[in-house]
Design a protein around this motif. Structure first.
Motif: not given
Length: 554
Positions: A158-164, A267-270, A371-383
């Motif tokens: 998401s744009i949130l993931a990219l910018k943050s 990856v994908n929230g996991k 870790a999974e909470s952060i990734a899911s909340s910013i809507h990132a496929n990979v983080v």
């Protein structure tokens, strides 16, 4: 020189084939070098006279490489010049790093189409003399059943993931808003503000830029205000060396935490992999100097940065390395005792020659949930989420450690191929699966024979649904359902245009005759439906599972 591409399944073999008629007999030493890097670069190649044939999943790479190989074959450039062009311009411009390779491999092994999004033979690939980042964008899959990747970043972020992820202030705010454990921090507005803040923090503290500075401008172990002011001015100086947006000019202060450096790959929230990052070190043998031991370490083929599939970096001889040795009362000429371990870097950075160790099975459930909470909340496929902690098998508290930052384009190969412990070569398939899962399937249909109203035939035979969106390439023209979009188009450019169109439920490539297939290939790596008036055509491909269904055209 003439270059022909047989795209997808063709009459010669099952794979896309780039055929290059060179101006001289091809020299194969560089071709073998590239093939030895990784099998994603080619399935195989052959040479007959002046003709080089390369079977590959990456035809655009070889079309570009062929120009260099031809100049090398004719003696216009030397081996070193050709090698430099292939490695530092063409491959680096299209593959970039080991993080891309597992994704390309996954696409191949999963039977998905793979197309560079911005390449069509009409774009100046190297407008500034160096590789353009846009050449690294790949459409994985086709039509609606697809996504775009660049390294491990993708259209699934998401744009949130990219910018943050680009601003430590915002990434810290994300974690703060989620009420996850994080070491106290604040943004420094001025030197006077720093004097006020400093008194409120438990010492020592870290002062660092909030924007992207590749680790420069960071000062640790600050215990007094004079050191803090010096660190603040140092960070501002580093920031000022480049023109930056306002949001990139901030400096922050944070309570320092202690422990080891971990990268958590979600990856994908996991949470898929947890890796401990270990600073570069040498182990003495009682007779060799630190310099000699580093030189021996750098001979490890895994540290060969010429190979795009390398998984380690060399330890460079630079000022920070020598300064760190001096802090320990050592020099490059010092001879360590047998089995004595000496760290030559402060930071646990792979780019500085560090190594990694797998810790996935030791991660505490609380840290996993963070870790999974952060990734899911910013809507990132990979983080990639970085934490520093003393014991990753225990909960994350201020005594045990803290979240540090996250990155939506992590070098995932650092996690996938640790030096110590279990490796995870299937990470590419997890990334791709997360990108295309739950997306409607897009059918690939090939028609061979003289037909006029293609869309009507598709409807009459029940090959496409009336309410679906079907892209068609027929006699140099592009159609959306029955409506023409463009004409007088190059075959390969038109086919790629359909594959990267993410609105399509069906993609149809029409060949008037078998000569067209001989010239261009069918167009797909795998064909869902082959409609033809030549019954015996591609029987072996059907048995190989490359063609799912064959229907008579008449």
């Amino acid at each position: 020189m003439n270059i022909t591409t047989l795209q997808g399944i063709n009459l010669k073999n099952p794979y896309t084939t780039v055929i290059v008629e060179m101006d001289a007999t091809p020299k194969t030493d560089l071709i073998d070098l590239l093939r030895g890097f990784h099998d994603i670069f080619m399935y195989d190649y052959s040479v007959e006279g002046n003709v080089l044939s390369i079977q590959t999943k990456l035809p655009q790479l070889w079309k570009e490489a062929s120009k260099t190989l031809n100049s090398y074959a004719t003696g216009q450039i030397t081996y070193d010049e050709a090698k430099d062009s292939l490695l530092n311009k063409i491959i680096r411009g299209q593959v970039y790093s080991m993080s891309t390779i597992p994704i390309l491999v996954a696409a191949r092994d999963m039977g998905l189409e793979l197309n560079q999004f911005f390449m069509d033979g009409e774009i100046d690939l190297y407008t500034t003399g160096s590789p353009s980042q846009w050449n690294r964008y790949y459409r994985v899959g086709m039509g609606r059943h697809s996504g775009v990747t660049v390294s491990s970043g993708s259209s699934g972020d998401s744009i949130l993931a990219l910018k943050s992820s680009r601003d430590k202030r915002i990434s810290n705010l994300v974690v703060t808003q989620l009420k996850m454990p994080i070491a106290p921090w604040d943004v420094i507005e001025s030197e006077a503000h720093l004097r006020e803040l400093f008194e409120t923090f438990t010492k020592p503290v870290v002062i660092k830029p909030t924007g992207l500075t590749q680790g420069s401008g960071v000062t640790t172990n600050i215990n007094d205000i004079d050191h803090a002011i010096h660190a603040y001015n140092y960070a501002k100086d580093i920031i000022g060396k480049k023109n930056r947006a306002i949001w990139q000019t901030n400096v922050m202060i944070q309570q320092q935490v202690y422990g080891d450096d971990y990268r958590l790959l979600v990856v994908n929230g996991k949470l898929e992999i947890a890796t401990k990052r270990i600073p570069a070190f040498i182990v003495g043998d009682g007779k060799s100097s630190i310099r000699s031991l580093i030189e021996d370490i750098n001979k490890d083929p895994r540290r060969n940065i010429e190979n795009p599939a390398h998984i380690l970096k060399p330890i460079n001889f630079d000022v920070p390395l020598q300064e760190f040795l001096e802090e320990q009362g050592l020099s490059l000429e010092h001879i360590p005792n047998d089995q004595e371990r000496i760290y030559v870097r402060k930071v646990a950075s792979m780019s500085q020659g560090g190594i990694t160790e797998d810790f996935t099975d030791k991660v505490h459930p609380q840290i996993r949930s963070i870790a999974e909470s952060i990734a899911s909340s910013i809507h990132a496929n990979v983080v990639g989420i970085d934490v520093i902690c003393r014991d990753i098998s225990k909960t994350l508290t201020i005594e045990n450690g803290s979240f540090i930052e996250f990155n939506t384009m992590p070098e995932s190969y650092l996690n996938s191929f640790p030096v110590l412990g279990k490796q995870y070569p299937d990470i590419g398939s997890k990334i791709v699966s997360g990108l295309i899962q739950n997306k409607p399937y897009c059918k690939g249909i090939v028609m061979i024979g003289q037909v006029e109203d293609v869309y009507q035939i598709l409807l009459e035979k029940g090959l496409v649904e009336p309410n679906s969106r079907t892209g068609i390439y027929h006699r140099n023209s592009l159609y959306m359902n029955g409506d023409k979009l463009n004409d007088a188009m190059d075959h390969h450019v038109a086919v790629r245009a359909l594959k990267i169109n993410a609105s399509l439920d069906n993609i149809v490539i029409v060949h008037d005759n078998i000569e067209s297939v001989e010239m261009y290939g069918t167009g797909f790596d795998r064909i869902d439906i082959l409609v033809t008036d030549i019954p015996e055509l591609f029987e072996d491909r059907i048995h190989d599972g490359l063609i799912s269904q064959k229907i008579a055209l008449a």
